[in-house]
Design a protein around this motif. Sequence first.
Motif, mmCIF file in Angstrom:
data_model
loop_
_atom_site.group_PDB
_atom_site.id
_atom_site.type_symbol
_atom_site.label_atom_id
_atom_site.label_comp_id
_atom_site.label_asym_id
_atom_site.label_seq_id
_atom_site.Cartn_x
_atom_site.Cartn_y
_atom_site.Cartn_z
ATOM 1 N N LEU A 25 8.259 -2.932 -11.516
ATOM 2 C CA LEU A 25 8.918 -3.272 -10.263
ATOM 3 C C LEU A 25 10.153 -4.096 -10.554
ATOM 4 O O LEU A 25 10.164 -4.909 -11.473
ATOM 5 C CB LEU A 25 7.980 -4.097 -9.376
ATOM 6 C CG LEU A 25 6.711 -3.417 -8.908
ATOM 7 C CD1 LEU A 25 5.814 -4.429 -8.193
ATOM 8 C CD2 LEU A 25 7.030 -2.262 -7.989
ATOM 9 N N VAL A 67 10.421 -8.075 -6.163
ATOM 10 C CA VAL A 67 9.623 -7.182 -5.324
ATOM 11 C C VAL A 67 8.160 -7.601 -5.428
ATOM 12 O O VAL A 67 7.638 -7.820 -6.520
ATOM 13 C CB VAL A 67 9.784 -5.701 -5.737
ATOM 14 C CG1 VAL A 67 8.812 -4.813 -4.981
ATOM 15 C CG2 VAL A 67 11.203 -5.245 -5.500
ATOM 16 N N ASP A 93 4.418 -6.391 -4.592
ATOM 17 C CA ASP A 93 3.638 -5.227 -4.191
ATOM 18 C C ASP A 93 2.365 -5.665 -3.466
ATOM 19 O O ASP A 93 2.065 -6.848 -3.332
ATOM 20 C CB ASP A 93 3.334 -4.321 -5.386
ATOM 21 C CG ASP A 93 2.388 -4.934 -6.399
ATOM 22 O OD1 ASP A 93 1.762 -5.974 -6.119
ATOM 23 O OD2 ASP A 93 2.262 -4.354 -7.497
ATOM 24 N N GLU A 94 1.637 -4.693 -2.974
ATOM 25 C CA GLU A 94 0.460 -4.972 -2.157
ATOM 26 C C GLU A 94 -0.566 -5.838 -2.888
ATOM 27 O O GLU A 94 -1.124 -6.772 -2.300
ATOM 28 C CB GLU A 94 -0.179 -3.646 -1.723
ATOM 29 C CG GLU A 94 -1.305 -3.824 -0.739
ATOM 30 C CD GLU A 94 -1.738 -2.514 -0.132
ATOM 31 O OE1 GLU A 94 -2.943 -2.253 -0.148
ATOM 32 O OE2 GLU A 94 -0.879 -1.748 0.352
ATOM 33 N N TYR A 116 8.290 -5.673 5.992
ATOM 34 C CA TYR A 116 7.639 -5.028 4.856
ATOM 35 C C TYR A 116 7.848 -3.527 4.951
ATOM 36 O O TYR A 116 8.272 -3.008 5.986
ATOM 37 C CB TYR A 116 6.146 -5.378 4.794
ATOM 38 C CG TYR A 116 5.348 -4.920 5.992
ATOM 39 C CD1 TYR A 116 4.711 -3.686 5.998
ATOM 40 C CD2 TYR A 116 5.239 -5.729 7.117
ATOM 41 C CE1 TYR A 116 3.984 -3.265 7.104
ATOM 42 C CE2 TYR A 116 4.519 -5.320 8.216
ATOM 43 C CZ TYR A 116 3.889 -4.087 8.204
ATOM 44 O OH TYR A 116 3.169 -3.672 9.288
ATOM 45 N N TRP A 143 4.780 -3.187 0.530
ATOM 46 C CA TRP A 143 5.582 -4.015 -0.373
ATOM 47 C C TRP A 143 6.672 -4.709 0.419
ATOM 48 O O TRP A 143 7.030 -4.292 1.518
ATOM 49 C CB TRP A 143 6.164 -3.202 -1.527
ATOM 50 C CG TRP A 143 7.177 -2.166 -1.119
ATOM 51 C CD1 TRP A 143 6.913 -0.901 -0.683
ATOM 52 C CD2 TRP A 143 8.595 -2.322 -1.080
ATOM 53 N NE1 TRP A 143 8.079 -0.258 -0.386
ATOM 54 C CE2 TRP A 143 9.129 -1.102 -0.627
ATOM 55 C CE3 TRP A 143 9.455 -3.362 -1.392
ATOM 56 C CZ2 TRP A 143 10.496 -0.904 -0.475
ATOM 57 C CZ3 TRP A 143 10.815 -3.170 -1.243
ATOM 58 C CH2 TRP A 143 11.318 -1.942 -0.792
ATOM 59 N N THR A 170 9.972 -8.032 -0.341
ATOM 60 C CA THR A 170 10.692 -8.761 -1.383
ATOM 61 C C THR A 170 10.536 -10.260 -1.154
ATOM 62 O O THR A 170 10.305 -10.711 -0.025
ATOM 63 C CB THR A 170 12.195 -8.415 -1.386
ATOM 64 O OG1 THR A 170 12.783 -8.894 -0.174
ATOM 65 C CG2 THR A 170 12.418 -6.914 -1.534
#
Length: 77
Positions: free
Chosen positions: A10, A14, A16-17, A43, A52, A54
């Motif tokens: 990534l 960033v 992510d989940e 999101y 995801w 930021t």
Amino acid sequence: MTQTGAATDLPAGVLDEQQLLAITHYSTRGQLERCLRAQHIPYFRGRGGVIWTTLRLVESAKLAEGAASQSGNSAEN
């Protein structure tokens, strides 16, 4: 530049989940989504519906929340 140690490559900044779930201490996508919405954090959804966002969007939402609460306080004074 990419984050090291992440399951996927990534871009820096960033989230992510899996990272968001760990940060919020929620265990399901639905709980995470409700949390992000309640805090007005923008999101996105990636492949498979993975959430995801930021770090910049999270920080911006927090700054906007702080500004809104300060303007509400000054109106009372």
